[in-house]
Design a protein around this motif. Structure first.
Motif, PDB file in Angstrom:
ATOM      1  N   ASP A 287      38.136  43.565  41.309  1.00  0.00           N
ATOM      2  CA  ASP A 287      39.565  43.292  41.233  1.00  0.00           C
ATOM      3  C   ASP A 287      40.051  42.942  42.635  1.00  0.00           C
ATOM      4  OD1 ASP A 287      42.354  43.383  41.042  1.00  0.00           O
ATOM      5  OD2 ASP A 287      42.333  44.991  39.555  1.00  0.00           O
ATOM      6  N   PRO A 288      40.541  41.725  42.861  1.00  0.00           N
ATOM      7  CA  PRO A 288      40.962  41.312  44.211  1.00  0.00           C
ATOM      8  C   PRO A 288      42.164  42.095  44.734  1.00  0.00           C
ATOM      9  CG  PRO A 288      41.682  39.706  42.592  1.00  0.00           C
ATOM     10  CD  PRO A 288      40.771  40.654  41.863  1.00  0.00           C
ATOM     11  N   ARG A 289      42.855  42.808  43.848  1.00  0.00           N
ATOM     12  CA  ARG A 289      44.033  43.546  44.282  1.00  0.00           C
ATOM     13  C   ARG A 289      43.682  44.804  45.064  1.00  0.00           C
ATOM     14  NH1 ARG A 289      46.723  43.778  38.398  1.00  0.00           N
ATOM     15  NH2 ARG A 289      44.525  44.286  37.985  1.00  0.00           N
ATOM     16  N   ASP A 290      42.488  45.386  44.795  1.00  0.00           N
ATOM     17  CA  ASP A 290      42.108  46.605  45.521  1.00  0.00           C
ATOM     18  C   ASP A 290      40.631  46.647  45.891  1.00  0.00           C
ATOM     19  OD1 ASP A 290      40.849  47.090  43.098  1.00  0.00           O
ATOM     20  OD2 ASP A 290      42.292  48.614  42.448  1.00  0.00           O
ATOM     21  N   GLY A 291      39.875  45.593  45.554  1.00  0.00           N
ATOM     22  CA  GLY A 291      38.467  45.533  45.911  1.00  0.00           C
ATOM     23  C   GLY A 291      37.555  46.419  45.088  1.00  0.00           C
ATOM     24  N   GLU A 292      38.059  46.977  43.987  1.00  0.00           N
ATOM     25  CA  GLU A 292      37.276  47.872  43.144  1.00  0.00           C
ATOM     26  C   GLU A 292      36.653  47.116  41.963  1.00  0.00           C
ATOM     27  OE1 GLU A 292      36.722  51.103  43.711  1.00  0.00           O
ATOM     28  OE2 GLU A 292      37.911  51.043  45.555  1.00  0.00           O
ATOM     29  N   ALA A 293      35.417  47.527  41.572  1.00  0.00           N
ATOM     30  CA  ALA A 293      34.771  46.959  40.387  1.00  0.00           C
ATOM     31  C   ALA A 293      35.395  47.588  39.144  1.00  0.00           C
ATOM     32  CB  ALA A 293      33.275  47.232  40.419  1.00  0.00           C
ATOM     33  N   LYS A 294      35.802  46.753  38.196  1.00  0.00           N
ATOM     34  CA  LYS A 294      36.484  47.246  37.001  1.00  0.00           C
ATOM     35  C   LYS A 294      36.001  46.534  35.748  1.00  0.00           C
ATOM     36  CE  LYS A 294      40.712  48.215  39.617  1.00  0.00           C
ATOM     37  NZ  LYS A 294      42.146  47.900  39.774  1.00  0.00           N
ATOM     38  N   ALA A 295      36.063  47.244  34.620  1.00  0.00           N
ATOM     39  CA  ALA A 295      35.744  46.637  33.324  1.00  0.00           C
ATOM     40  C   ALA A 295      36.819  45.604  33.003  1.00  0.00           C
ATOM     41  CB  ALA A 295      35.693  47.699  32.236  1.00  0.00           C
ATOM     42  N   VAL A 296      36.386  44.426  32.564  1.00  0.00           N
ATOM     43  CA  VAL A 296      37.344  43.333  32.357  1.00  0.00           C
ATOM     44  C   VAL A 296      37.279  42.723  30.952  1.00  0.00           C
ATOM     45  CG1 VAL A 296      37.448  42.702  34.787  1.00  0.00           C
ATOM     46  CG2 VAL A 296      35.672  41.698  33.324  1.00  0.00           C
ATOM     47  N   ARG A 297      36.358  43.194  30.107  1.00  0.00           N
ATOM     48  CA  ARG A 297      36.193  42.566  28.793  1.00  0.00           C
ATOM     49  C   ARG A 297      36.693  43.454  27.659  1.00  0.00           C
ATOM     50  NH1 ARG A 297      33.837  37.219  28.636  1.00  0.00           N
ATOM     51  NH2 ARG A 297      32.744  36.954  30.614  1.00  0.00           N
ATOM     52  N   LYS A 299      36.369  44.587  23.534  1.00  0.00           N
ATOM     53  CA  LYS A 299      35.211  45.030  22.761  1.00  0.00           C
ATOM     54  C   LYS A 299      34.500  43.890  22.037  1.00  0.00           C
ATOM     55  CE  LYS A 299      36.931  49.735  21.966  1.00  0.00           C
ATOM     56  NZ  LYS A 299      37.339  50.737  20.946  1.00  0.00           N
ATOM     57  N   ASP A 300      35.178  42.764  21.819  1.00  0.00           N
ATOM     58  CA  ASP A 300      34.540  41.663  21.076  1.00  0.00           C
ATOM     59  C   ASP A 300      33.547  40.880  21.925  1.00  0.00           C
ATOM     60  OD1 ASP A 300      36.142  40.179  22.766  1.00  0.00           O
ATOM     61  OD2 ASP A 300      37.305  39.217  21.180  1.00  0.00           O
ATOM     62  N   GLY A 301      33.464  41.184  23.225  1.00  0.00           N
ATOM     63  CA  GLY A 301      32.483  40.514  24.071  1.00  0.00           C
ATOM     64  C   GLY A 301      32.893  39.134  24.545  1.00  0.00           C
ATOM     65  N   PHE A 302      34.136  38.782  24.359  1.00  0.00           N
ATOM     66  CA  PHE A 302      34.616  37.498  24.860  1.00  0.00           C
ATOM     67  C   PHE A 302      35.970  37.623  25.560  1.00  0.00           C
ATOM     68  CE2 PHE A 302      37.544  33.929  24.088  1.00  0.00           C
ATOM     69  CZ  PHE A 302      37.012  33.045  25.017  1.00  0.00           C
ATOM     70  N   HIS A 303      36.959  38.100  24.828  1.00  0.00           N
ATOM     71  CA  HIS A 303      38.302  38.192  25.383  1.00  0.00           C
ATOM     72  C   HIS A 303      38.350  39.109  26.607  1.00  0.00           C
ATOM     73  CE1 HIS A 303      39.388  36.660  21.351  1.00  0.00           C
ATOM     74  NE2 HIS A 303      40.388  36.095  21.995  1.00  0.00           N
ATOM     75  N   LEU A 304      39.350  38.899  27.440  1.00  0.00           N
ATOM     76  CA  LEU A 304      39.586  39.770  28.582  1.00  0.00           C
ATOM     77  C   LEU A 304      40.471  40.934  28.158  1.00  0.00           C
ATOM     78  CD1 LEU A 304      40.322  37.090  31.324  1.00  0.00           C
ATOM     79  CD2 LEU A 304      38.140  38.215  30.814  1.00  0.00           C
ATOM     80  N   ASN A 305      40.200  42.113  28.698  1.00  0.00           N
ATOM     81  CA  ASN A 305      41.099  43.233  28.458  1.00  0.00           C
ATOM     82  C   ASN A 305      42.309  43.088  29.395  1.00  0.00           C
ATOM     83  OD1 ASN A 305      40.254  44.067  31.012  1.00  0.00           O
ATOM     84  ND2 ASN A 305      38.916  45.697  30.247  1.00  0.00           N
ATOM     85  N   GLN A 306      43.160  44.087  29.436  1.00  0.00           N
ATOM     86  CA  GLN A 306      44.373  43.973  30.234  1.00  0.00           C
ATOM     87  C   GLN A 306      44.065  43.746  31.715  1.00  0.00           C
ATOM     88  OE1 GLN A 306      47.499  43.843  29.093  1.00  0.00           O
ATOM     89  NE2 GLN A 306      48.252  43.512  31.186  1.00  0.00           N
ATOM     90  N   THR A 307      43.073  44.494  32.231  1.00  0.00           N
ATOM     91  CA  THR A 307      42.704  44.333  33.639  1.00  0.00           C
ATOM     92  C   THR A 307      42.165  42.936  33.908  1.00  0.00           C
ATOM     93  OG1 THR A 307      42.209  46.684  33.875  1.00  0.00           O
ATOM     94  CG2 THR A 307      41.225  45.202  35.499  1.00  0.00           C
ATOM     95  N   GLY A 308      41.284  42.469  33.034  1.00  0.00           N
ATOM     96  CA  GLY A 308      40.722  41.128  33.204  1.00  0.00           C
ATOM     97  C   GLY A 308      41.794  40.054  33.154  1.00  0.00           C
ATOM     98  N   ALA A 309      42.740  40.203  32.215  1.00  0.00           N
ATOM     99  CA  ALA A 309      43.815  39.225  32.098  1.00  0.00           C
ATOM    100  C   ALA A 309      44.683  39.197  33.351  1.00  0.00           C
ATOM    101  CB  ALA A 309      44.671  39.552  30.871  1.00  0.00           C
ATOM    102  N   GLU A 310      44.904  40.370  33.940  1.00  0.00           N
ATOM    103  CA  GLU A 310      45.709  40.428  35.158  1.00  0.00           C
ATOM    104  C   GLU A 310      44.983  39.789  36.337  1.00  0.00           C
ATOM    105  OE1 GLU A 310      47.000  44.433  35.803  1.00  0.00           O
ATOM    106  OE2 GLU A 310      48.288  44.459  34.016  1.00  0.00           O
ATOM    107  N   ILE A 311      43.666  40.001  36.416  1.00  0.00           N
ATOM    108  CA  ILE A 311      42.878  39.379  37.485  1.00  0.00           C
ATOM    109  C   ILE A 311      42.939  37.863  37.354  1.00  0.00           C
ATOM    110  CG2 ILE A 311      40.531  39.032  38.360  1.00  0.00           C
ATOM    111  CD1 ILE A 311      39.981  41.973  37.675  1.00  0.00           C
ATOM    112  N   LEU A 312      42.819  37.365  36.139  1.00  0.00           N
ATOM    113  CA  LEU A 312      42.916  35.925  35.912  1.00  0.00           C
ATOM    114  C   LEU A 312      44.305  35.421  36.293  1.00  0.00           C
ATOM    115  CD1 LEU A 312      41.810  33.247  34.922  1.00  0.00           C
ATOM    116  CD2 LEU A 312      42.358  33.954  32.569  1.00  0.00           C
ATOM    117  N   ALA A 313      45.338  36.181  35.937  1.00  0.00           N
ATOM    118  CA  ALA A 313      46.711  35.790  36.255  1.00  0.00           C
ATOM    119  C   ALA A 313      46.928  35.679  37.765  1.00  0.00           C
ATOM    120  CB  ALA A 313      47.698  36.787  35.652  1.00  0.00           C
ATOM    121  N   VAL A 314      46.290  36.571  38.528  1.00  0.00           N
ATOM    122  CA  VAL A 314      46.410  36.521  39.989  1.00  0.00           C
ATOM    123  C   VAL A 314      45.876  35.190  40.518  1.00  0.00           C
ATOM    124  CG1 VAL A 314      45.519  37.506  42.139  1.00  0.00           C
ATOM    125  CG2 VAL A 314      46.344  39.016  40.315  1.00  0.00           C
ATOM    126  N   ASN A 315      44.751  34.737  39.961  1.00  0.00           N
ATOM    127  CA  ASN A 315      44.165  33.464  40.380  1.00  0.00           C
ATOM    128  C   ASN A 315      45.047  32.284  39.991  1.00  0.00           C
ATOM    129  OD1 ASN A 315      41.008  33.656  41.357  1.00  0.00           O
ATOM    130  ND2 ASN A 315      41.614  35.405  40.101  1.00  0.00           N
TER     131      ASN A 315
END
Length: 331
Positions: A287-297, A299-315
């Motif tokens: 996660d570029p916001r704090d440099g920590e490794a986080k789960a981003v997917r 359960k379906d193995g494709f969509h982003l979870n809330q954290t992943g969606a936020e990381i994408l939004a930052v980009n």
């Protein structure tokens, strides 16, 4: 970032030696039964079509290489042909008037208008992107998404027609767009007639699919950039299922190639952003916001979870800010 009945043979009617007059009630009952049989028949045809060509309700996508120079196959400039080899006409794309977009430097008193559109992926990163943009005090945001949609099935949802309405209504200066989990399937026209079955990703395959999808992507790019609008196309991530990722790779390759043919359009490389060090599927990223490794997917193995969606939004937000800076904004 999106969401697949059979007919039974009719029994022969036994006719007695004498034919009785049918009452009005019996007549109405028989009409109801016949209508039900017709509905079942139509449902059966639709079910078979989905099995052969794919479905609009999966809202899933698959993995693709990051560089178009390493993609499999190429987009053909020859007329597209269907799976039987017959020429077909490309889907007609409705365009909106090319109203000039205000290029003035955005300010708090005169903010820039941002339009975010697409499938469930847009619905995932869109809210956080809107939050980030609101903090700049230079942007107002309109989020417009519909689950299980894309460019593959205009008979289910016609995005070009939707854009013709929304562009006139919102008149955005910047458009953020994504289509993911629903387009790596069979391609149909506005009547629901399929011309191509789902892509496979095999070497030398999918030539017709690639050509037709390229036309649809190019038409949408031209529609959304008319009048000087700035387009940011958000790519798709890979999938935990290798087969689905291979199909998604074909779709992503076509989009990258079309973006490269339209200078000024920005492509967000979601595929690599959410891949592991070996380029494959990843459940965790930094996660570029704090440099920590986080789960981003999810359960379906494709969509982003809330954290992943936020990381994408930052980009994506950074790409929007780059546009604001180019317009003279201090940000």
């Amino acid at each position: 970032m999106a969401d697949r009945p059979t007919n039974s043979p009719r029994r022969p009617v036994t006719v007695g030696p004498r034919r009785r007059r049918v009452t009005a009630q019996q007549y109405r009952r028989r009409r109801v039964v016949m209508a039900f049989v017709v509905i079942l028949a139509l449902g059966g045809v639709y079910g078979v079509a989905n099995l052969l060509f794919g479905t609009t309700t999966n809202d899933r996508t698959a993995a693709a290489p990051s560089d178009t120079s390493t993609t499999t196959g190429a987009v053909s400039n020859a007329p597209a042909t269907d799976d039987a080899g017959s020429p077909i006409e490309s889907t007609t794309i409705k365009t909106s008037p090319a109203a000039p977009v205000d290029a003035a430097t955005p300010t708090a008193a005169d903010p820039l208008k941002l339009y975010i559109a697409g499938d469930s992926d847009a619905g995932a990163f869109g809210p956080y992107l809107a939050t980030l943009m609101t903090k700049t005090k230079l942007v107002t945001t309109t989020l417009d998404y519909k689950v299980s949609t894309g460019l593959a099935r205009p008979d289910f949802f016609d995005w070009p027609a939707r854009f013709a309405t929304k562009l006139a209504e919102v008149n955005p200066a910047i458009v953020v767009l994504t289509f993911g989990g629903n387009d790596a399937q069979g391609l149909a026209d506005s009547t629901g007639k399929f011309s191509f079955s789902r892509p496979t990703g095999a070497d030398g395959a999918d030539v017709g699919w690639r050509a037709e999808y390229a036309k649809r992507v190019a038409a949408v790019i031209e529609q959304l950039t008319a009048g000087g609008r700035h387009l940011i196309w958000v790519g798709i991530p890979n999938d935990v299922d290798p087969g689905q990722s291979a199909r998604l790779a074909v779709q992503d390759q076509v989009v990258r190639q079309q973006v490269a043919k339209h200078p000024g359009v920005v492509y967000i490389d979601t595929w690599n952003l959410f891949s592991g060090r070996n380029g494959g599927y990843a459940d965790f990223v930094i996660d570029p916001r704090d440099g920590e490794a986080k789960a981003v997917r999810a359960k379906d193995g494709f969509h982003l979870n809330q954290t992943g969606a936020e990381i994408l939004a930052v980009n994506i937000a950074e790409a929007v800010k780059n546009d604001l800076r180019a317009r003279g904004a201090s940000i």
